[in-house]
Motif scaffolding. Structure first.
Motif, PDB file in Angstrom:
ATOM      1  N   UNK A  70      -4.118 -73.249  -7.678  1.00  0.00           N
ATOM      2  CA  UNK A  70      -2.935 -72.397  -7.713  1.00  0.00           C
ATOM      3  C   UNK A  70      -1.853 -73.025  -8.582  1.00  0.00           C
ATOM      4  N   UNK A  71      -1.615 -74.314  -8.418  1.00  0.00           N
ATOM      5  CA  UNK A  71      -0.609 -75.001  -9.226  1.00  0.00           C
ATOM      6  C   UNK A  71      -1.007 -75.025 -10.700  1.00  0.00           C
ATOM      7  N   UNK A  72      -2.292 -75.240 -10.944  1.00  0.00           N
ATOM      8  CA  UNK A  72      -2.777 -75.268 -12.324  1.00  0.00           C
ATOM      9  C   UNK A  72      -2.564 -73.911 -12.997  1.00  0.00           C
ATOM     10  N   UNK A  73      -2.888 -72.831 -12.287  1.00  0.00           N
ATOM     11  CA  UNK A  73      -2.702 -71.494 -12.850  1.00  0.00           C
ATOM     12  C   UNK A  73      -1.224 -71.184 -13.018  1.00  0.00           C
ATOM     13  N   UNK A  74      -0.389 -71.642 -12.093  1.00  0.00           N
ATOM     14  CA  UNK A  74       1.057 -71.453 -12.204  1.00  0.00           C
ATOM     15  C   UNK A  74       1.583 -72.108 -13.473  1.00  0.00           C
ATOM     16  N   UNK A  75       1.149 -73.329 -13.742  1.00  0.00           N
ATOM     17  CA  UNK A  75       1.586 -74.023 -14.955  1.00  0.00           C
ATOM     18  C   UNK A  75       1.126 -73.290 -16.206  1.00  0.00           C
ATOM     19  N   UNK A  76      -0.097 -72.758 -16.162  1.00  0.00           N
ATOM     20  CA  UNK A  76      -0.599 -72.004 -17.309  1.00  0.00           C
ATOM     21  C   UNK A  76       0.254 -70.767 -17.579  1.00  0.00           C
ATOM     22  N   UNK A  77       0.559 -70.021 -16.521  1.00  0.00           N
ATOM     23  CA  UNK A  77       1.366 -68.813 -16.675  1.00  0.00           C
ATOM     24  C   UNK A  77       2.784 -69.152 -17.115  1.00  0.00           C
ATOM     25  N   UNK A  78       3.319 -70.258 -16.592  1.00  0.00           N
ATOM     26  CA  UNK A  78       4.665 -70.680 -16.965  1.00  0.00           C
ATOM     27  C   UNK A  78       4.732 -71.009 -18.455  1.00  0.00           C
ATOM     28  N   UNK A  79       3.776 -71.754 -18.936  1.00  0.00           N
ATOM     29  CA  UNK A  79       3.767 -72.116 -20.356  1.00  0.00           C
ATOM     30  C   UNK A  79       3.548 -70.871 -21.226  1.00  0.00           C
ATOM     31  N   UNK A  80       2.719 -69.952 -20.749  1.00  0.00           N
ATOM     32  CA  UNK A  80       2.479 -68.724 -21.510  1.00  0.00           C
ATOM     33  C   UNK A  80       3.752 -67.888 -21.589  1.00  0.00           C
ATOM     34  N   UNK A  81       4.501 -67.829 -20.486  1.00  0.00           N
ATOM     35  CA  UNK A  81       5.748 -67.064 -20.475  1.00  0.00           C
ATOM     36  C   UNK A  81       6.756 -67.676 -21.430  1.00  0.00           C
TER      37      UNK A  81
END
Length: 236
Positions: free
Chosen positions: A201-212
């Motif tokens: 979950x944290x890994x996917x959160x970081x991915x989405x954050x960087x994408x945003x």
């Protein structure tokens, strides 16, 4: 032009200036929905009373439709956050110079939840926060909210809403602060499975954050700097 340009916020600005009225309205509405709260917080720090701050934001987005320079906007302009803040500062200066609120075309915008924005504004840690810093902080909070919503939507789509709701409060927590056994019992999972799920979950959160963030900067090399700046603004 790179393929990723199609997903950037610059594209929304260009679309808001499109001759197609429906396309223009949709783009302007999305821009307003995404970014009006940071601009509202900035206007309130100037300071403008709530009604005037709302009028200023409405008028600013309406003006975007009439700026011929937007037709030539390119991603090389740099960070979208800086562009939007600089343009809004110019707009506020014009309002002061002309002592008027410019709201032509404001009917194109989505309704503004001023009460929610005012509540968030009142909860700002420091009442002395300068306007530009208030904007950065509100921008960061809005960005994190969008990322969290996207992450939750992914879990809803795969029937994992309960897992997300249980683990999301621990996205930013330290491992020692998490009662893995309690979460495991609540979700009928093993503790190792909880640790793996939280890590993912944290890994996917970081991915989405960087994408945003990538949507709002000119180069991928700017992502880390922008992330550090926005996280620092939350510590104010």
């Amino acid at each position: 032009m790179s393929a990723s340009f199609a997903t950037t916020r610059w594209t929304l600005v260009l679309a808001a200036h499109d001759s197609d009225a429906l396309k223009s309205e949709a783009a302007l509405a999305e821009l307003c929905h995404t970014y009006w709260q940071p601009l509202y917080a900035h206007a309130r720090r100037h300071p403008l009373p709530p009604a005037d701050a709302e009028d200023a934001v409405q008028g600013f987005f309406a003006r975007l439709l009439r700026l011929e320079s937007l037709a030539d906007a390119e991603r090389t302009r740099g960070r979208f956050r800086a562009f939007l803040l600089g343009s809004f500062n110019h707009y506020l200066a014009d309002l002061r110079d002309h002592a008027r609120a410019e709201k032509r075309g404001a009917h194109l915008l989505t309704p503004l939840d001023t009460q929610a924005a005012e509540t968030a504004f009142a909860q700002t840690p420091s009442s002395d926060l300068p306007p530009d810093r208030a904007f950065d902080r509100a921008w960061a909070l809005a960005l994190l909210a969008r990322v969290t919503t996207s992450l939750r939507d992914e879990h809803i789509a795969t029937n994992r809403t309960a897992l997300f709701d249980a683990l999301s409060p621990h996205l930013a927590g330290r491992r020692a602060d998490i009662a893995h056994a309690d979460l495991a019992a609540k979700l009928n999972m093993t503790e190792p499975a909880i640790r793996v799920a939280l890590h993912r979950l944290r890994q996917r959160y970081r991915q989405l954050l960087r994408a945003e963030i990538a949507h709002t900067v000119a180069r991928d090399s700017d992502i880390d700097d922008e992330l550090r700046l926005l996280l620092a603004s939350l510590a104010l």
